[in-house]
Structure formats: structure tokens, C-alpha cells
Design a protein around this motif. Sequence first.
Motif, PDB file in Angstrom:
ATOM      1  N   ILE A   1     -36.617 -18.469 -28.563  1.00 22.89           N
ATOM      2  CA  ILE A   1     -35.380 -17.734 -28.271  1.00 22.89           C
ATOM      3  C   ILE A   1     -34.920 -18.063 -26.851  1.00 22.89           C
ATOM      4  CG2 ILE A   1     -34.393 -15.453 -27.848  1.00 22.89           C
ATOM      5  CD1 ILE A   1     -36.232 -14.387 -30.061  1.00 22.89           C
ATOM      6  N   ASP A   2     -35.839 -18.054 -25.899  1.00 23.52           N
ATOM      7  CA  ASP A   2     -35.485 -18.353 -24.509  1.00 23.52           C
ATOM      8  C   ASP A   2     -34.906 -19.759 -24.380  1.00 23.52           C
ATOM      9  OD1 ASP A   2     -38.305 -16.506 -23.029  1.00 23.52           O
ATOM     10  OD2 ASP A   2     -36.335 -15.857 -23.753  1.00 23.52           O
ATOM     11  N   ARG A   3     -35.464 -20.717 -25.120  1.00 22.53           N
ATOM     12  CA  ARG A   3     -34.952 -22.100 -25.062  1.00 22.53           C
ATOM     13  C   ARG A   3     -33.538 -22.162 -25.602  1.00 22.53           C
ATOM     14  NH1 ARG A   3     -40.049 -23.904 -26.540  1.00 22.53           N
ATOM     15  NH2 ARG A   3     -39.479 -23.781 -28.741  1.00 22.53           N
ATOM     16  N   LEU A   4     -33.313 -21.459 -26.718  1.00 22.12           N
ATOM     17  CA  LEU A   4     -31.978 -21.463 -27.328  1.00 22.12           C
ATOM     18  C   LEU A   4     -30.958 -20.779 -26.428  1.00 22.12           C
ATOM     19  CD1 LEU A   4     -32.880 -20.678 -31.033  1.00 22.12           C
ATOM     20  CD2 LEU A   4     -31.652 -22.695 -30.225  1.00 22.12           C
ATOM     21  N   LEU A   5     -31.377 -19.690 -25.804  1.00 25.27           N
ATOM     22  CA  LEU A   5     -30.458 -18.992 -24.909  1.00 25.27           C
ATOM     23  C   LEU A   5     -30.092 -19.867 -23.719  1.00 25.27           C
ATOM     24  CD1 LEU A   5     -31.945 -15.369 -24.903  1.00 25.27           C
ATOM     25  CD2 LEU A   5     -29.769 -16.115 -25.872  1.00 25.27           C
ATOM     26  N   ALA A   6     -31.063 -20.576 -23.196  1.00 28.31           N
ATOM     27  CA  ALA A   6     -30.785 -21.478 -22.073  1.00 28.31           C
ATOM     28  C   ALA A   6     -29.828 -22.587 -22.508  1.00 28.31           C
ATOM     29  CB  ALA A   6     -32.083 -22.070 -21.541  1.00 28.31           C
ATOM     30  N   GLU A   7     -30.021 -23.071 -23.713  1.00 31.16           N
ATOM     31  CA  GLU A   7     -29.147 -24.119 -24.244  1.00 31.16           C
ATOM     32  C   GLU A   7     -27.741 -23.571 -24.472  1.00 31.16           C
ATOM     33  OE1 GLU A   7     -31.192 -26.206 -27.428  1.00 31.16           O
ATOM     34  OE2 GLU A   7     -29.223 -26.824 -28.199  1.00 31.16           O
ATOM     35  N   ASP A   8     -27.676 -22.373 -25.016  1.00 34.61           N
ATOM     36  CA  ASP A   8     -26.391 -21.732 -25.279  1.00 34.61           C
ATOM     37  C   ASP A   8     -25.647 -21.507 -23.970  1.00 34.61           C
ATOM     38  OD1 ASP A   8     -25.273 -18.705 -26.992  1.00 34.61           O
ATOM     39  OD2 ASP A   8     -24.450 -20.726 -26.903  1.00 34.61           O
ATOM     40  N   CYS A   9     -26.406 -21.084 -22.973  1.00 29.71           N
ATOM     41  CA  CYS A   9     -25.821 -20.792 -21.669  1.00 29.71           C
ATOM     42  C   CYS A   9     -25.177 -22.030 -21.077  1.00 29.71           C
ATOM     43  CB  CYS A   9     -26.925 -20.277 -20.745  1.00 29.71           C
ATOM     44  SG  CYS A   9     -26.415 -20.093 -19.054  1.00 29.71           S
ATOM     45  N   SER A  10     -25.840 -23.156 -21.144  1.00 26.03           N
ATOM     46  CA  SER A  10     -25.286 -24.363 -20.540  1.00 26.03           C
ATOM     47  C   SER A  10     -24.164 -24.936 -21.393  1.00 26.03           C
ATOM     48  CB  SER A  10     -26.373 -25.409 -20.327  1.00 26.03           C
ATOM     49  OG  SER A  10     -26.956 -25.736 -21.567  1.00 26.03           O
ATOM     50  N   ALA A  11     -24.136 -24.613 -22.679  1.00 26.68           N
ATOM     51  CA  ALA A  11     -23.075 -25.132 -23.558  1.00 26.68           C
ATOM     52  C   ALA A  11     -21.768 -24.392 -23.321  1.00 26.68           C
ATOM     53  CB  ALA A  11     -23.488 -24.986 -25.018  1.00 26.68           C
TER      54      ALA A  11
END
Lengths: 183, 217
Positions: free
Chosen positions: B45-55
Motif C-alpha cells: 500500500i505504501d509503495r502504491l501511495l508513493a507512486e500515486d503521489c508522484s503521478a
Amino acid sequence: MKELFATYAPRVYLFALRLAGSRHEAEDLVQDTFVQALRHQSRLRDATAARAWLFTITANLWRSRLRRKGREKEVIRDVEQMGTRSVPLPEHGLIVREDMRRVREAINGLPKRQQEILHLHAYESFSLAEIAKILGISAEAVKASLSLARKRMRQQLRDLDDGSRPATPSPATQLPATRQPTT
Amino acid sequence: MKPPECEQLDDYLLGWLSPAEAIAFEHHLLECSDCRGEQALQRSIDRLLAEDCSAIDALPAGLVSRIEDHVCAARRRRRTRLISFASAVAASALALIVIWGSVVSRWDRAAFEAASAPGQTEPSANAVAGAGSDSDSSTRLELRDGKPVLDDFVVTATTGASAKTAAKQLTPSTQVTLADPSAGIVLDCKTRDPDITMVWIYPAAKSTVTERVPIHQ
């Protein structure tokens, strides 16, 4: 001010979207945030604190709007209990992966205050103290809410994966639509 | 029933445990598959959130220009308000100066007109006016060019006695006339000639120059 705007406007907009839940209100909120920032830019002495300062302005403006609309009591009551509000995060033509969509849906399934805290922590990497200052609550409240939010989000994702239940808060925490007279 | 240590998972993942507590929890992790599963899920979840944040790093189309227009308009309104306020302050200050100036000039003019009023007794130039007994309250004032002396106060006495000097006080800013001696202090003094009364007229304001002039008697 231009540099502040160029650097932080997208992040502020995202947070405004999380607070307001609608694009139109979020845009108004962002506009008002930067007008306020322009008016009070002399108060910003440390450039490194600019991001937290802008987010604080946004949160304060949102609370003022809610007070004017008489909705603050409703929000406070709903801190731990609120129906789903889907936040229309921008996609910009990119194909959103299914796992990403599920994570967003899980966050949207959280109570409002937990969504805000999780957003500030996960998307903006603010510390507990900074989140407390932005939202005008205690650091202990932030810690408790964040912990609970993460637990609930994991539960939501498991439920989504299982496909057994929709992404809504548990019935125990949901507000009744109308108050039934007790007899 | 989950062990109580499981409640510490998020505290451990967020770095809120003390070093000793963290070590104790790591021991628990080795033995608890549920916590290991939650830890793995939270990390993805943390990885996806970080990815979402930068997108999500761009604002909706048109929002930038709308915000810039809004901020510029606010800046212009603020500037206009400041200019209006400064103009109002300047106009008020100017109005006060004009009013004060007109009040002062009217004050001076009134005093001058009172001094030049035709109703005053004006005998021939450079003559000493009137005559009267000592008990007569009338006063005499030396005239110069047919007009009362406005700036200088000259005391004269016409008697047969030897000349004496008297103080001539020059107070250009004070005006005293027979019609309105209120700005001065009038003092009747007896002379040897019962028909002549000597008058001292002191300006109420402090005199700046004192000059002695002979008194012709």
C-alpha cells in the motif's frame, strides 16, 4: 509567490480535493489559499515551512467555509463515522492501474478525518506535529487516527480483494440516516 | 483472539516504538504470520501511495490561469485600496491645512479690520488725540499717517517738563487699537498737565524688542 505557486499548487489542489470532495470547491479553495498567502506572505519567514503553511491555510479556509455553512458540527460528529465520499482524484489521461484504483477506493471508504490525516501522511509525508498543526488537532489525536486509518484501509483492501463487501465503513460506525425515538 | 502485540504493528511500521520495543516486536513478527501478512500488505500500500503521489503532479487544465487571474485581481484590488486610503489621508490632511489657514487668515483680517475701522477717532496725523482730565477714562494714542500705530507702541506726553525717555516696545505680532485694546494692557498715568493723560499700552504678548525713545514735554 510565483515560485510558491509553481511548486506547491498541485499538492495544495490535491489536498483541497480531499477536503472538499468536489473539483469546483477544490479549485475555489486553491484560489483562496493563494490569495490569502499573498496577503500574509510577510508571515512566512522560513521558506522550508512554506508547504505546511499553505496546507494550514487551506485547512483553515475549509473549516471557515464549513462554519459559514453550518456544517462544522456535522464534520466533527463525523470524525470517526462517515459515509463513503469518493474523492475524484485527477487521472490526467493515464490509465489507472487496478491496484491503484483499489487503494484510492479504500482510502475513500474511510471516515473524513482519517482520509485527511492519511492523505497528509502518505501523500505529503508531513510529520505528526505538522499534521496536528494543519488540522488544528492534537498530535495524539493524529497518531490514534492514523493508526486506525491504516488498519481500516488494510481491511478495506482485503474486503475488496475478497469481493465479499463494498468499500463502506463498518455498520457499527455508520451514522443512522434518521434518529429513531427511543421508547 | 489476536495477541496484544499485534496491536503494535502500525506503531512499529511508523517508527513510533522505542528501540527496545522494536526489538521485542521483531521477535513477535517471527512468530506471528498474521502480522507478517499485514506488514507485507501495508508495504505494498505504501509503495502504491508513493507512486500515486508522484503521478498526480499537475493541476486540471485551465486552473493555473484561473488561479493566476484570481490572485492578480486580488493584488490589484489591494493596491487600489491602498492608493484610495493614501489619497483619502492626503486629501484630509490638505483639507485640514486649508481650513486652518482660512481660520487663521480670517482671525488676522478681523483684527486688522477692527484696527482700521472708520468709527475710530482719528485726528490729524502725528497729533496726540484729545484731552481730558485725569478722571476721564479716555485714552490717547499717537497716530502716524492718520492711522493708529499698529505695530509700535509709543508713549508720549506733551508737557512743559523736561524730556524723559520712555520704553518703546515693539511687538509686531500683536495688534492693539483704541477700538480694541484687549490684546494689550492699558495703564493711565497722570501728568503735570491735567489736560493730558499719558497712556501706557503694553501688549499682552511678551515683547521682543525694547527701545527707549525720548518723551517730549
